[in-house]
Scaffold this motif. Structure first.
Motif, mmCIF file in Angstrom:
data_model
loop_
_atom_site.group_PDB
_atom_site.id
_atom_site.type_symbol
_atom_site.label_atom_id
_atom_site.label_comp_id
_atom_site.label_asym_id
_atom_site.label_seq_id
_atom_site.Cartn_x
_atom_site.Cartn_y
_atom_site.Cartn_z
ATOM 1 N N ARG A 133 7.824 0.595 5.114
ATOM 2 C CA ARG A 133 6.697 0.111 4.866
ATOM 3 C C ARG A 133 6.508 -0.308 6.357
ATOM 4 O O ARG A 133 8.130 -0.325 7.223
ATOM 5 C CB ARG A 133 5.506 -1.277 4.626
ATOM 6 C CG ARG A 133 5.046 -0.954 3.001
ATOM 7 C CD ARG A 133 4.164 -1.617 2.427
ATOM 8 N NE ARG A 133 3.791 -2.328 1.070
ATOM 9 C CZ ARG A 133 3.405 -2.734 1.084
ATOM 10 N NH1 ARG A 133 3.140 -3.733 1.143
ATOM 11 N NH2 ARG A 133 2.834 -1.935 -0.897
ATOM 12 N N GLU A 179 1.109 8.665 -1.592
ATOM 13 C CA GLU A 179 2.041 7.759 -2.384
ATOM 14 C C GLU A 179 2.730 8.131 -2.572
ATOM 15 O O GLU A 179 4.366 7.512 -2.912
ATOM 16 C CB GLU A 179 0.783 6.781 -2.900
ATOM 17 C CG GLU A 179 -0.104 6.447 -2.321
ATOM 18 C CD GLU A 179 0.657 4.733 -1.804
ATOM 19 O OE1 GLU A 179 1.607 4.221 -3.233
ATOM 20 O OE2 GLU A 179 0.707 4.506 -0.414
ATOM 21 N N MET A 180 3.032 9.338 -3.826
ATOM 22 C CA MET A 180 4.028 9.622 -4.438
ATOM 23 C C MET A 180 5.358 10.080 -3.183
ATOM 24 O O MET A 180 6.389 10.053 -4.023
ATOM 25 C CB MET A 180 3.555 10.889 -5.179
ATOM 26 C CG MET A 180 2.821 10.502 -6.180
ATOM 27 S SD MET A 180 3.002 11.753 -7.392
ATOM 28 C CE MET A 180 1.237 12.932 -6.772
ATOM 29 N N CYS A 232 6.591 16.816 -4.506
ATOM 30 C CA CYS A 232 6.866 16.197 -5.481
ATOM 31 C C CYS A 232 7.193 17.201 -7.746
ATOM 32 O O CYS A 232 6.591 16.068 -8.370
ATOM 33 C CB CYS A 232 5.477 15.229 -5.582
ATOM 34 S SG CYS A 232 5.821 13.398 -3.878
ATOM 35 N N GLN A 236 -2.654 3.230 -11.883
ATOM 36 C CA GLN A 236 -2.463 4.203 -11.013
ATOM 37 C C GLN A 236 -3.287 5.992 -11.352
ATOM 38 O O GLN A 236 -3.030 6.754 -11.317
ATOM 39 C CB GLN A 236 -1.738 4.495 -9.044
ATOM 40 C CG GLN A 236 -1.491 3.353 -8.827
ATOM 41 C CD GLN A 236 -0.554 3.135 -6.951
ATOM 42 O OE1 GLN A 236 0.949 3.447 -8.130
ATOM 43 N NE2 GLN A 236 -0.485 3.361 -6.069
ATOM 44 N N GLY A 296 11.197 7.405 -0.260
ATOM 45 C CA GLY A 296 11.676 5.827 -0.298
ATOM 46 C C GLY A 296 11.461 5.189 1.274
ATOM 47 O O GLY A 296 12.369 4.483 1.817
ATOM 48 N N TYR A 298 6.340 8.584 -10.311
ATOM 49 C CA TYR A 298 6.391 8.076 -9.251
ATOM 50 C C TYR A 298 5.568 6.812 -8.958
ATOM 51 O O TYR A 298 6.075 5.583 -8.095
ATOM 52 C CB TYR A 298 6.109 8.819 -7.442
ATOM 53 C CG TYR A 298 7.204 9.947 -7.613
ATOM 54 C CD1 TYR A 298 8.742 10.049 -6.952
ATOM 55 C CD2 TYR A 298 6.453 11.283 -8.212
ATOM 56 C CE1 TYR A 298 9.246 11.139 -7.223
ATOM 57 C CE2 TYR A 298 7.579 12.428 -8.165
ATOM 58 C CZ TYR A 298 8.789 11.836 -7.368
ATOM 59 O OH TYR A 298 9.530 13.078 -7.318
ATOM 60 N N LEU A 299 4.314 6.799 -9.834
ATOM 61 C CA LEU A 299 3.637 4.997 -9.827
ATOM 62 C C LEU A 299 3.247 4.096 -10.928
ATOM 63 O O LEU A 299 3.562 5.007 -11.993
ATOM 64 C CB LEU A 299 1.987 6.393 -8.576
ATOM 65 C CG LEU A 299 2.480 6.914 -7.798
ATOM 66 C CD1 LEU A 299 0.622 7.645 -7.288
ATOM 67 C CD2 LEU A 299 2.597 6.041 -6.818
ATOM 68 N N SER A 300 2.296 3.405 -10.362
ATOM 69 C CA SER A 300 2.138 2.670 -10.709
ATOM 70 C C SER A 300 1.344 2.611 -12.404
ATOM 71 O O SER A 300 0.664 3.457 -12.669
ATOM 72 C CB SER A 300 1.848 1.392 -11.229
ATOM 73 O OG SER A 300 0.631 1.481 -10.287
ATOM 74 N N ILE A 338 5.988 9.055 -0.707
ATOM 75 C CA ILE A 338 6.254 7.571 0.294
ATOM 76 C C ILE A 338 7.177 6.923 -0.362
ATOM 77 O O ILE A 338 8.575 6.887 -0.390
ATOM 78 C CB ILE A 338 5.234 7.143 0.915
ATOM 79 C CG1 ILE A 338 4.270 7.004 2.131
ATOM 80 C CG2 ILE A 338 6.079 5.584 0.808
ATOM 81 C CD1 ILE A 338 3.310 6.387 1.853
ATOM 82 N N ARG A 339 6.669 7.266 -1.958
ATOM 83 C CA ARG A 339 8.040 6.464 -3.187
ATOM 84 C C ARG A 339 9.190 7.619 -3.163
ATOM 85 O O ARG A 339 10.108 7.547 -3.121
ATOM 86 C CB ARG A 339 7.138 6.276 -4.506
ATOM 87 C CG ARG A 339 6.516 5.501 -4.661
ATOM 88 C CD ARG A 339 6.473 3.705 -4.101
ATOM 89 N NE ARG A 339 5.290 2.965 -3.789
ATOM 90 C CZ ARG A 339 4.623 2.460 -5.646
ATOM 91 N NH1 ARG A 339 5.847 3.064 -6.303
ATOM 92 N NH2 ARG A 339 3.788 2.497 -5.400
ATOM 93 N N GLN A 340 8.810 8.652 -3.232
ATOM 94 C CA GLN A 340 9.943 9.546 -3.537
ATOM 95 C C GLN A 340 11.276 9.843 -2.816
ATOM 96 O O GLN A 340 12.584 9.365 -3.114
ATOM 97 C CB GLN A 340 9.558 11.094 -3.697
ATOM 98 C CG GLN A 340 10.745 12.691 -4.045
ATOM 99 C CD GLN A 340 10.349 13.645 -3.612
ATOM 100 O OE1 GLN A 340 9.718 13.650 -2.922
ATOM 101 N NE2 GLN A 340 10.335 14.280 -4.634
#
Length: 452
Positions: free
Chosen positions: A448, A438-439, A99, A126, A445, A121-123, A441-443
């Motif tokens: 779930r 979490e990062m 990341c 967060q 894509g 990557y996150l909100s 997973i977002r990176q």
């Protein structure tokens, strides 16, 4: 505090190198060999310098408490827990290293700090949560290292006193004086403007950590062979013999916190990765450095924890080199404690540099025209212009104040095992596990409920 941290992370994201946060980076020029793709001074770090930073950060005061932690958990749960934390740390560190750049691992936008990566990557909430966990943990580590260094310095005096006057002598000393001296030393080192300029201090500190960990292992092995040894059991301290049932539960959780603290370095992984040169891609170099660092430290941890427990059993001291399970040879114990102090001088800076960078980046972005914050004053040493250093008044004032406050808090809270357990408890899961996963997973894509 978290709002300030987030703003610092979002303002250009150049907080990893504190001295460079005062000026916006110039555009990179294709023919300029002295700058990287982001216009900053070319990074020169390698697998070995990154490994030294990791070992400096990981093998710290935590290694000294592992014999005690193993004593609370026993022969079965203790070693399994050490290996489990090592595996988790190595795996999630690899995810976090991926990341560092957003998008392509060679040409994507750099994230200079852990906070930058989270913000990419996150909100927003967060990012705030990460700021709380990361900077509370970093400040707490600075306090914990001040306590540990002072205890080790005081142990030198105690060891000499016991050797001279006997083990029954009153050799008590006040740790506060040593904390003040440690703080004064850190005031000077904290004025080093750039994180990557501390590579030599990290290598020295890594050598010191190897040295005192080896001495602890050697003394424990000698005690185990020659005796007498303490009583060790499969389940650790015994209810009704060593502790009551409530104490057993509390101390077992504290031992888990101590082990978690011993492996905590993820909050500065991105800052370490930002010192690494490319090509090859920084994430590849960092994964190799993580393998070297985590495997090396785990080997020492297993030896220190298991041999220390074998030597002292359920009565193992909270700090194996300052609790005076060992009295002789006193000169070797003195040397080990000197190594601890030298190591923690470097480790303190490795953990504090992200704090310095975040505050200075935020201040420079908020008051860009303030000379007190942005101007560097060249101080020449001697007659030549080559010798000298850059002095920034804001850096001098703010970093000195931080060291003074952390030293004062250390004087007010001189509890070794409790501080380590608390820091491990609040920092390991969010910073080492949750945010990296979490990062990633977002990176990538990753949907779930899929196998991947």
């Amino acid at each position: 505090m978290t709002k300030d941290v987030e703003m610092a992370a979002r303002n250009g994201g150049n907080g990893a190198v504190a001295g460079e946060a005062y000026y916006p980076p110039p555009p990179a020029q294709g023919g300029d060999a002295d700058v990287d793709d982001d216009g900053k001074q070319r990074r020169t770090g390698t697998v070995w310098t990154a490994s030294a930073h990791i070992i400096t950060a990981v093998i710290g005061s935590g290694v000294l408490s592992l014999a005690w932690a193993t004593a609370q958990l026993g022969w079965v749960v203790g070693p399994i827990t050490l290996m489990l934390f090592a595996a988790i740390t190595y795996y999630t560190s690899g995810l976090l290293a991926d990341c560092y750049r957003a998008g392509d691992p060679l040409t994507g936008k750099r994230n200079y700090t852990y906070m930058d990566a989270v913000a990419s990557y996150l909100s927003r909430w967060q990012v705030w949560a990460c700021g709380v966990f990361q900077y509370v943990n970093l400040v707490g580590t600075a306090i914990g290292y001040t306590i540990t260094a002072s205890i080790s310095a005081a142990a030198i005096n105690k060891a000499n006193c016991f050797h001279k006057n006997g083990r029954a002598a009153d050799c008590g000393v006040y740790d506060s004086m040593y904390m003040v001296v440690f703080g004064v030393v850190q005031i000077f080192f904290s004025q080093v403007p750039n994180f990557h300029d501390l590579w030599w201090l990290s290598i020295l500190a890594a050598v010191m950590s190897f040295t005192y960990a080896s001495i602890a292992v050697g003394l424990s092995l000698a005690q185990t062979i020659s005796g007498p040894t303490g009583k060790a059991t499969l389940t650790g301290t015994e209810v009704g013999v060593d502790v009551d049932s409530a104490q057993k539960i509390w101390l077992a959780f504290q031992a888990l916190g101590d082990i978690a603290f011993a492996y905590s370095y993820s909050m500065i992984l991105i800052e370490i990765q930002d010192t690494v040169r490319s090509p090859p891609a920084e994430n590849k170099t960092m994964k190799k450095a993580t393998l070297v660092g985590v495997s090396t430290t785990t080997a020492f941890y297993m030896l220190c924890g298991c041999l220390g427990y074998a030597a002292f059993g359920n009565g193992a001291k909270g700090n194996i080199l300052t609790g005076f399970g060992f009295y002789e040879p006193y000169w070797l114990i003195d040397f080990a404690n000197v190594c601890i102090v030298v190591h923690l001088v470097g480790a303190y800076q490795v953990f504090c540099q992200p704090i310095f960078a975040a505050v200075e980046t935020f201040a420079a972005a908020t008051w860009p025209n303030a000379g007190f914050i942005t101007r560097e004053h060249r101080v020449a040493a001697g007659n030549g212009k080559r010798l000298g250093f850059n002095l920034n008044l804001f850096r001098l004032t703010w970093r000195t104040a931080f060291v003074m406050v952390s030293t004062l808090l250390a004087i007010l809270m001189p509890f070794f095992n409790d501080i380590l357990g608390f820091l491990g408890a609040i920092g390991f899961w969010p910073l080492t596990v949750y945010f990296p996963v979490e990062m990633y997973i977002r990176q990538r894509g990753i949907p779930r409920y899929t196998t991947r």
